[in-house]
Enzyme design. Structure first.
Site, short mmCIF file in Angstrom:
data_model
loop_
_atom_site.label_atom_id
_atom_site.label_comp_id
_atom_site.label_asym_id
_atom_site.label_seq_id
_atom_site.Cartn_x
_atom_site.Cartn_y
_atom_site.Cartn_z
N GLU A 33 29.74 53.62 40.96
CA GLU A 33 29.78 52.39 41.62
C GLU A 33 27.88 52.31 42.22
O GLU A 33 27.64 53.11 42.92
CB GLU A 33 30.89 51.90 42.46
CG GLU A 33 30.39 51.21 43.74
CD GLU A 33 30.51 49.63 42.61
OE1 GLU A 33 31.31 49.21 42.24
OE2 GLU A 33 29.84 48.45 43.31
N THR A 40 33.25 42.55 44.01
CA THR A 40 33.03 40.91 43.86
C THR A 40 34.13 40.66 45.10
O THR A 40 33.89 40.29 46.56
CB THR A 40 32.32 40.60 43.09
OG1 THR A 40 31.31 40.73 42.09
CG2 THR A 40 32.43 38.96 43.37
N GLU A 203 29.62 16.57 41.56
CA GLU A 203 29.88 17.91 40.28
C GLU A 203 28.92 16.42 39.28
O GLU A 203 29.44 15.33 39.68
CB GLU A 203 31.41 17.74 40.69
CG GLU A 203 32.27 17.87 39.54
CD GLU A 203 32.00 19.28 38.82
OE1 GLU A 203 32.21 19.86 39.40
OE2 GLU A 203 31.46 18.95 37.96
N ALA A 313 40.75 37.78 40.45
CA ALA A 313 40.79 39.26 41.02
C ALA A 313 42.51 39.87 40.65
O ALA A 313 42.62 40.75 40.11
CB ALA A 313 41.03 39.50 42.20
N HIS A 437 65.48 26.36 55.47
CA HIS A 437 64.66 25.52 56.07
C HIS A 437 64.80 25.99 57.71
O HIS A 437 64.65 26.18 57.97
CB HIS A 437 66.35 24.36 56.01
CG HIS A 437 65.73 22.99 56.47
ND1 HIS A 437 64.70 21.84 55.89
CD2 HIS A 437 66.10 22.26 57.59
CE1 HIS A 437 64.68 20.89 57.05
NE2 HIS A 437 65.40 21.33 58.30
C1 LIG Z 1 32.72 33.40 46.16
C2 LIG Z 1 33.98 34.13 45.03
C3 LIG Z 1 35.68 33.92 46.22
C4 LIG Z 1 36.21 34.44 45.05
N1 LIG Z 1 37.35 33.91 45.36
C5 LIG Z 1 38.85 34.62 44.56
C6 LIG Z 1 39.69 34.44 44.89
O1 LIG Z 1 40.15 33.65 46.59
N2 LIG Z 1 40.89 34.81 44.64
C7 LIG Z 1 40.75 35.87 43.28
O2 LIG Z 1 41.57 36.11 42.11
N3 LIG Z 1 39.36 35.64 42.88
C8 LIG Z 1 37.98 35.29 43.74
N4 LIG Z 1 36.52 36.04 42.93
C9 LIG Z 1 37.35 36.38 41.81
C10 LIG Z 1 36.94 37.47 42.06
O3 LIG Z 1 36.02 37.87 42.58
C11 LIG Z 1 36.62 38.51 40.73
O4 LIG Z 1 37.85 37.49 40.10
C12 LIG Z 1 36.52 40.37 40.31
O5 LIG Z 1 36.71 40.34 41.66
C13 LIG Z 1 36.94 40.68 39.60
O6 LIG Z 1 36.86 42.02 40.18
P1 LIG Z 1 36.13 42.39 38.31
O7 LIG Z 1 36.38 43.99 38.49
O8 LIG Z 1 36.22 42.71 36.97
O9 LIG Z 1 34.54 43.47 38.74
P2 LIG Z 1 33.83 43.44 40.06
O10 LIG Z 1 34.36 42.79 41.11
O11 LIG Z 1 32.31 42.23 40.04
O12 LIG Z 1 33.15 44.18 40.07
C14 LIG Z 1 31.98 45.17 39.23
C15 LIG Z 1 31.65 46.11 40.40
O13 LIG Z 1 30.59 47.39 39.31
C16 LIG Z 1 29.95 47.58 40.21
N5 LIG Z 1 28.82 47.66 38.41
C17 LIG Z 1 28.35 46.85 38.44
N6 LIG Z 1 27.40 47.28 37.45
C18 LIG Z 1 27.44 48.78 37.07
C19 LIG Z 1 26.75 49.80 36.65
N7 LIG Z 1 26.19 49.51 35.92
N8 LIG Z 1 26.87 50.67 37.50
C20 LIG Z 1 27.42 50.90 38.46
N9 LIG Z 1 28.22 49.87 39.11
C21 LIG Z 1 28.08 48.71 38.74
C22 LIG Z 1 29.27 45.97 40.73
O14 LIG Z 1 28.47 47.40 41.56
C23 LIG Z 1 30.94 45.85 41.39
O15 LIG Z 1 31.11 46.71 42.69
C24 LIG Z 1 36.06 35.19 43.69
C25 LIG Z 1 34.78 35.21 43.63
C26 LIG Z 1 33.95 34.98 44.00
C27 LIG Z 1 32.51 35.03 43.67
#
Ligand SMILES: Cc1cc2nc3c(=O)[nH]c(=O)nc-3n(C[C@H](O)[C@H](O)[C@H](O)COP(=O)(O)OP(=O)(O)OC[C@H]3O[C@@H](n4cnc5c(N)ncnc54)[C@H](O)[C@@H]3O)c2cc1C
Length: 461
Positions: A33, A40, A203, A313, A437
């Site tokens: 990481e 995210t 939008e 997520a 309820h």
């Molecule tokens: C503002 C916002 C609000 C959101 N709210 C919601 C919500 O309420 N509910 C919901 O379901 N989803 C929500 N999401 C979406 C959700 O955050 C993502 O769908 C989820 O985090 C995706 O998970 P992931 O593991 O695929 O990627 P990520 O969470 O993006 O994790 C990827 C990780 O990989 C690491 N990484 C990348 N490249 C490398 C590399 N080369 N070497 C080492 N590490 C690396 C990054 O640092 C990161 O920590 C939201 C997103 C945003 C931006």
């Protein structure tokens, strides 16, 4: 050089779950990481935004308290303290993820991982000259996604925020203009309106939350406008000019809007840095995978946002589990097409399954039941009356195929309908289940009764 059965790149929801599951299934597992555990979602997405939304709810409740006979002073929003609380929440959960990985025997590498030929990964730490190298049998890419930058003249100006930067902004804007009326844009509008900013959403599509059923989008737009948010649909930002501490945002028809902060939330793009050597096949600009999450390169898998299916997520969590199971175990019976989608605005929105339009295209005949939130006793106790619970079923079999909710607790109660759909439940299964309820969820039972033409708590049509 240390050799692992599985190396996971990225410790977001997809990556850390994949690593834990692979380790639980007996694989010698490592995770890399570059920033913070939890990705995210935990650091700059779901968790911080929902913490701020809870703060916004508190502020709004205090403002509205006098209508219920409770006199309190005007709320004073200390944004620095709010951000500190948000950071504490994030830090505690992020440490929790670290603890889960360690307790499951996953080896952790901090740094940027770059996949090289010959099944090697180079890990570059910021503070060290020498890069570490490890070898993998299988690699799971879970590098997630990042904010897409719109091509608007002036978008690179300082003070124009992405959803990441605004989470650390120590000033409440006087006037915040949000480019993009999707889920993230609407959630930030909800937060900053409650904190006292003037908010304008621009939008490009004809309505906010354009991916939703029209009725939900209409109710949401009405509600957000009633709270004073200005909504400009069918409009695009043409350029942004900085003049002192203000921005002049020029939208279609050459209308100029002076604001002190701009936020853009127009979509996400995959994080592909470090993957170049693999030369992976792409699909709609995201990594292409097969049904077992394997990419075009052998022994290279990808899950979560980086594959661009549903950028949520809980989908990432599910994919993380499934990829490890498909490599080392038996895949759980998880349906990646059955995904609740939640938006944490006021009112909340939650949907699952087919829209009415899609259901009509798929099934010969459908039946639709609705229960308006104003008829809910529990909603009345909360003075919240905007919204509707809608259930869609195939007429012949009564099988539930979709649900669309806007109203209080929508993001919690959608779980019930999701479970019914997963178990091939029918509207009779719901309508014959006693619901407590007064609750908002009894509206689900009422909507199911309505779909059968048996409504009790709605005026006879
Ligand atoms: C503002 C916002 C609000 C959101 N709210 C919601 C919500 O309420 N509910 C919901 O379901 N989803 C929500 N999401 C979406 C959700 O955050 C993502 O769908 C989820 O985090 C995706 O998970 P992931 O593991 O695929 O990627 P990520 O969470 O993006 O994790 C990827 C990780 O990989 C690491 N990484 C990348 N490249 C490398 C590399 N080369 N070497 C080492 N590490 C690396 C990054 O640092 C990161 O920590 C939201 C997103 C945003 C931006």
């Amino acid at each position: 050089m240390e050799k692992y059965d599985v190396v996971v790149l990225g410790a977001g929801p997809a990556g850390y779950v994949a690593a834990i599951k692979a380790a639980q299934l007996g694989a010698k597992t490592a995770i890399i990481e570059k920033d913070f555990f939890g990705g995210t979602c935990l650091n700059i997405g779901c968790i911080p935004t929902k913490t701020l939304i809870h703060d916004a709810d508190i502020v709004r409740s205090i403002r509205n308290a006098s209508q219920r006979g409770i006199k309190v002073n005007k709320p004073d929003v200390d944004i620095k303290k709010i951000l500190q609380n948000k950071n504490d929440v994030v830090a505690s959960l992020s440490q929790g993820v670290n603890g889960l990985l360690v307790s499951n025997g996953v080896t952790i590498y901090d740094g940027i991982g770059t996949i090289q030929p010959d099944q090697r990964i180079e890990i570059k730490k910021n503070d060290e000259e020498d890069n570490e190298r490890i070898i993998y049998e299988k690699v799971i890419i879970a590098t997630g996604s990042a904010n897409k930058v719109p091509s608007i003249e002036g978008i690179e100006e300082r003070g124009i925020y992405t959803s990441t930067e605004i989470l650390d902004a120590e000033e409440i804007p006087e006037h915040l203009l949000i480019i993009g009326g999707g889920a993230i844009g609407c959630e930030f509008a909800t937060i900053y309106k409650a904190f006292g900013s003037k908010v304008t959403i621009v939008e490009a599509m004809p309505r906010l939350l354009p991916e939703l059923e029209k009725q939900l989008s209409i109710i949401m737009t009405k509600s957000i406008k009633e709270r004073g948010v200005e909504v400009k649909t069918n409009c695009s930002v043409k350029s942004i000019k900085k003049t002192g501490r203000y921005f002049e945002v020029i939208i279609d028809e050459d209308e100029k809007i002076p604001v002190d902060r701009v936020l853009y939330a127009i979509g996400r793009k995959p994080n592909l840095t470090g993957l170049e050597a693999l030369d992976l096949e792409m699909e709609n600009n995201f990594i292409k995978i097969d049904e077992n999450f394997e990419t075009s390169a052998k022994n290279v898998y990808a899950v979560g946002d980086v594959v661009g299916k549903k950028l949520l997520a809980h989908v990432a969590f599910a994919m993380g589990r499934l990829v490890a199971e498909s490599i080392y175990g038996e895949k759980s019976d998880i349906d990646l097409d059955l995904v609740p989608n939640c938006i944490y605005t006021l009112p909340e929105i939650a949907t699952v399954g087919l829209t009415e339009k899609k259901a009509k295209e798929t099934y010969k005949e459908i039946t639709v039941g609705k229960f308006p939130i104003f008829a809910s006793g529990k909603a009345k106790t909360m003075n919240l009356e905007d919204g509707v619970i809608k259930i869609i079923a195939e007429k012949a079999t009564e099988k539930i195929v979709g649900a669309h909710i806007i109203g209080p607790n929508a993001t919690e109660i959608i779980g019930e309908i999701t479970a019914y759909i997963k178990m091939n439940g029918t509207i009779s299964d719901i309508s014959n289940t006693i619901h407590a309820h007064p609750t908002i969820s009894e509206g689900i039972m009422e909507a199911a009764l309505d779909a059968k033409g048996d409504s009790i708590h709605l005026l006879k049509r």
